[in-house]
Design an enzyme around this catalytic site. Structure first.
Site, PDB file in Angstrom:
ATOM      1  N   THR A   1       2.040  -1.672  -3.201  1.00 48.26           N
ATOM      2  CA  THR A   1       2.048  -1.043  -1.878  1.00 48.26           C
ATOM      3  C   THR A   1       0.829  -0.164  -1.599  1.00 48.26           C
ATOM      4  OG1 THR A   1       3.333   0.817  -2.770  1.00 48.26           O
ATOM      5  CG2 THR A   1       4.571  -1.039  -1.875  1.00 48.26           C
ATOM      6  N   GLU A   2      -0.212  -0.268  -2.418  1.00 53.30           N
ATOM      7  CA  GLU A   2      -1.334   0.654  -2.319  1.00 53.30           C
ATOM      8  C   GLU A   2      -2.014   0.663  -0.957  1.00 53.30           C
ATOM      9  OE1 GLU A   2      -0.787  -0.145  -6.719  1.00 53.30           O
ATOM     10  OE2 GLU A   2      -0.594  -1.268  -4.844  1.00 53.30           O
ATOM     11  N   VAL A   3      -2.098  -0.510  -0.280  1.00 55.22           N
ATOM     12  CA  VAL A   3      -2.798  -0.538   1.018  1.00 55.22           C
ATOM     13  C   VAL A   3      -2.129   0.348   2.049  1.00 55.22           C
ATOM     14  CG1 VAL A   3      -3.975  -2.757   0.808  1.00 55.22           C
ATOM     15  CG2 VAL A   3      -1.604  -2.687   1.618  1.00 55.22           C
TER      16      VAL A   3
ATOM     17  N   LEU B   1      -1.281   3.216   1.568  1.00 59.30           N
ATOM     18  CA  LEU B   1      -1.835   4.553   1.348  1.00 59.30           C
ATOM     19  C   LEU B   1      -3.341   4.586   1.606  1.00 59.30           C
ATOM     20  CD1 LEU B   1      -0.058   5.454  -2.032  1.00 59.30           C
ATOM     21  CD2 LEU B   1       0.785   5.749   0.300  1.00 59.30           C
TER      22      LEU B   1
END
Length: 260
Positions: free
Chosen positions: A133-135, A137
């Site tokens: 889910t980094e994108v 952030l």
């Protein structure tokens, strides 16, 4: 060690991530202790196989909130050094000279997905959820990307890196992150079955077979280390960027980011 539980039985070393109150999320101490535990297992001639699992309901939720809060305030250089420590953990697990089995007892996100991808065999409960889910952030899964891509392929990685979507155990199995997804009541029996199969093979042959697979795919530890340095620099740059700061701030403040 406090963040890792270690248990030995008949040549099997089980390493359990032991921060169940925060879903076994990573912080500096867990990264250091797990790296040390893996290095010790890799060098212990009495250890035939390493099993990695989590205590409690989750496998690993990825980055710890307090750790993320600290990194959001850190300099680019500090973020780079922090990322290199995580990269060393993933590289140690990937190239461990023993068979490794991920016993995925629950949800795995971010770095937790990275740990699964680094293991030779991954068995998970069919209720587990997964995400890169980094994108969301304003970041990217830089450090774990070589290992995740080796496990699931470029095409699947492109989708999951770009959307940051949550996916289920069936999808994880279909794309190659998990080898098997079973109900919780059968998890230990299924893992035990894999361990029985591993016990039938010669340990030297297993070490050579693992290295053979890496060599045929162009994966070597020196190459991985060079890539890790580039990816650590990338994530450090993004964390201190305007978008990264907004994304981390929004996440920590439990609000929508400005771009949503």
């Amino acid at each position: 060690m406090t963040t890792i539980q270690i248990a030995d039985h008949a040549g099997i070393r089980e390493l359990r991530l032991n921060r169940p109150d925060v879903h076994n999320a990573f912080d500096d101490r867990l990264i250091a202790e797990l790296t040390a535990a893996l290095q010790d297992a890799g060098g212990d001639p009495a250890v035939r196989v390493v099993v990695l699992t989590g205590v409690g309901a989750s496998f690993s939720a990825g980055a710890d909130l307090n750790w993320m809060r600290g990194m959001a305030k850190a300099s680019e250089a500090e973020n780079r050094e922090d990322s290199l420590r995580l990269a060393a953990l993933m590289r140690t697990l990937q190239f461990l000279p023993k068979p490794t089995v991920a016993r995925v007892n629950g949800a795995a996100y971010g770095g937790g997905v990275g740990l699964i991808a680094c293991c030779d065999i991954a068995i998970g409960v069919n209720t587990a959820k997964f995400g890169l889910t980094e994108v969301k952030l304003g970041l990217v899964p830089a450090v774990i990307s070589p290992y995740v891509m080796a496990a699931i392929g470029v095409r699947q990685a492109r989708r999951l890196f770009l959307t940051g979507e949550i996916f289920d155990a069936e999808t994880a199995m279909n794309i190659g992150l998990l080898h098997e997804a079973v109900s919780a009541e059968y998890l230990d029996d299924t893992v035990h079955g894999v361990l029985k199969q591993l016990a039938k093979a010669g340990p030297v042959a297993q070490r050579e077979a693992k290295q053979l697979a890496f060599n045929m795919h162009g994966l070597t530890e020196p190459v991985a280390e060079r890539i890790d340095h580039d990816n650590a620099a990338l994530i450090a740059r993004l964390r201190v960027s305007g978008e990264g700061q907004e994304g981390l701030g929004a996440f920590l403040d439990k609000r929508a980011a400005a771009w949503v």
